[in-house]
Design an enzyme around this catalytic site. Structure first.
Site, PDB file in Angstrom:
ATOM      1  N   TYR A 114       0.839  -1.123   0.063  1.00 35.81           N
ATOM      2  CA  TYR A 114      -0.205   0.208  -0.137  1.00 35.81           C
ATOM      3  C   TYR A 114       0.605   1.732   0.097  1.00 35.81           C
ATOM      4  O   TYR A 114       2.331   1.279   0.382  1.00 35.81           O
ATOM      5  CB  TYR A 114      -0.442  -0.257   1.180  1.00 35.81           C
ATOM      6  CG  TYR A 114      -0.308   0.661   2.469  1.00 35.81           C
ATOM      7  CD1 TYR A 114      -0.457   1.789   3.313  1.00 35.81           C
ATOM      8  CD2 TYR A 114       0.300  -0.685   3.338  1.00 35.81           C
ATOM      9  CE1 TYR A 114       0.270   2.091   4.405  1.00 35.81           C
ATOM     10  CE2 TYR A 114       0.806  -0.010   4.557  1.00 35.81           C
ATOM     11  CZ  TYR A 114       1.234   0.820   4.726  1.00 35.81           C
ATOM     12  OH  TYR A 114       1.722   1.353   6.330  1.00 35.81           O
ATOM     13  N   LYS A 123       6.530  -1.913   2.457  1.00 36.60           N
ATOM     14  CA  LYS A 123       5.071  -1.575   1.948  1.00 36.60           C
ATOM     15  C   LYS A 123       3.875  -2.490   2.491  1.00 36.60           C
ATOM     16  O   LYS A 123       3.661  -1.875   1.605  1.00 36.60           O
ATOM     17  CB  LYS A 123       5.069   0.016   2.246  1.00 36.60           C
ATOM     18  CG  LYS A 123       4.103   1.021   2.629  1.00 36.60           C
ATOM     19  CD  LYS A 123       4.003   2.890   2.130  1.00 36.60           C
ATOM     20  CE  LYS A 123       3.245   3.077   3.291  1.00 36.60           C
ATOM     21  NZ  LYS A 123       3.557   3.190   4.288  1.00 36.60           N
ATOM     22  N   GLU A 179      12.560   3.262  14.494  1.00 40.14           N
ATOM     23  CA  GLU A 179      11.597   4.244  13.575  1.00 40.14           C
ATOM     24  C   GLU A 179      10.714   3.651  14.435  1.00 40.14           C
ATOM     25  O   GLU A 179      10.179   3.438  15.517  1.00 40.14           O
ATOM     26  CB  GLU A 179      11.653   3.386  12.575  1.00 40.14           C
ATOM     27  CG  GLU A 179      10.412   2.562  12.057  1.00 40.14           C
ATOM     28  CD  GLU A 179      10.103   2.317  10.009  1.00 40.14           C
ATOM     29  OE1 GLU A 179      10.334   3.186   9.970  1.00 40.14           O
ATOM     30  OE2 GLU A 179      10.438   0.766   9.657  1.00 40.14           O
ATOM     31  N   LEU A 224      11.986   1.850   7.221  1.00 44.71           N
ATOM     32  CA  LEU A 224      10.739   2.287   6.285  1.00 44.71           C
ATOM     33  C   LEU A 224      11.258   3.068   5.683  1.00 44.71           C
ATOM     34  O   LEU A 224      11.532   4.173   6.340  1.00 44.71           O
ATOM     35  CB  LEU A 224       8.690   2.423   6.135  1.00 44.71           C
ATOM     36  CG  LEU A 224       8.427   3.080   5.471  1.00 44.71           C
ATOM     37  CD1 LEU A 224       7.947   1.733   4.457  1.00 44.71           C
ATOM     38  CD2 LEU A 224       7.056   2.989   5.603  1.00 44.71           C
TER      39      LEU A 224
END
Length: 293
Positions: A35, A149, A181, A205
């Site tokens: 996505y 992702k 993160e 990411l």
């Protein structure tokens, strides 16, 4: 927030009430999909090239054939905004799964990917970007390929919920004490005029806004150091901030109940926020600095 009427699928545009998928859908049953969330300001995409490129990288990594060429994808995404008459601040959620087929772990043969994209209003989060947010630290229990992702977000969801229950905006994730993160954003530590963040390896990411933060730092001669910091380093931070497509660049003013920079956003964070607004062509009246004295 309500979803606008028209949704883009792998075949055409349909009204949201007419969208129906079989129950044997691999995104639903396996999280077998990818996505993107793309920011829109005043009806115009921001960082769309970066998002589309990452979408196709994710698809290649998990061996999903996207039913559009990149040129077609850009065209369809533009049409999605036009059909919904978007001229405000919004976001586009785009999802592609491997398709619908009888449930089996192995890839089905001759199956077309399912795709849909929709638009939601998303006003800028002015208060948190001005004042900063509280966070907690949590162990990072996600898989090792977070650069993809993918739809496999349950660990992110659990971390975000734990933060929410603690009255916090985000969870800062760490593996054996090394910060990676946040549950839905990248995170940065400022010390002695330098910005530190985890290297863009497979276990985080590669955020589209993260790439811009690096660019902004270089433009302002602020050292941008891709070097992981640790949980115990946070107590010595001059500033902390996070970035994402929906939170933009947001100061972190509290971690695990302890104040950062006396609970105030720092000057480097403010500089990067200004650079972001300039790059995204935010109007002066809509600036987070407009009402500051």
């Amino acid at each position: 927030m309500s979803v606008y009427d028209y949704i883009l699928t792998h075949t055409n545009f349909v009204r949201k009430d007419d969208l129906k998928y079989p129950f044997e859908e691999r995104g639903l049953q396996f999280g077998d999909g990818i996505y993107e969330v793309i920011r829109v300001y005043k009806g115009q995409y921001y960082l769309i090239e970066e998002h589309v490129e990452r979408l196709y990288r994710s698809a290649e990594a998990v061996k999903i054939d996207i039913p559009f060429t990149k040129k077609e994808m850009y065209s369809h995404l533009d049409e999605l905004l036009r059909k919904n008459s978007i001229d405000t601040d919004a976001k586009v959620y785009l999802q592609i799964t491997r398709g619908s087929a009888p449930r089996d772990h192995a890839f089905p043969s001759n199956t077309t990917a399912n795709l849909y994209a929709y638009v939601q209003d998303l006003p800028r989060k002015m208060d948190i970007m001005r004042e900063g947010v509280s966070t907690i630290t949590q162990p990072d229990v996600r898989w090792d390929w977070c650069y993809i992702k993918s739809l496999n977000l349950l660990p992110n969801v659990m971390a975000k919920q734990t933060a929410s229950e603690a009255g916090c905006f985000e969870a800062i994730l760490h593996k054996d004490g090394e910060i990676t993160e946040c549950s839905s954003s990248n995170v940065y530590l400022v010390r002695d005029g330098k910005v530190y963040t985890h290297p863009a390896k497979k276990n985080i990411l590669h955020g589209c806004v993260r790439m811009k933060v690096e660019h902004f730092c270089k433009e302002e001669a602020i050292p941008f150091i891709e070097e992981a910091f640790r949980v115990e380093d946070i107590q010595y931070a001059d500033e902390l901030f996070l970035s994402s497509s929906t939170a933009e660049v947001t100061p972190i003013t509290k971690v695990d109940g302890h104040l950062v920079n006396e609970g105030k956003p720092g000057p480097i964070t403010r500089t990067i926020q200004q650079k972001y607004e300039q790059d995204a062509k935010i109007e002066e009246a809509s600036s987070i600095f407009a009402q500051e004295v």
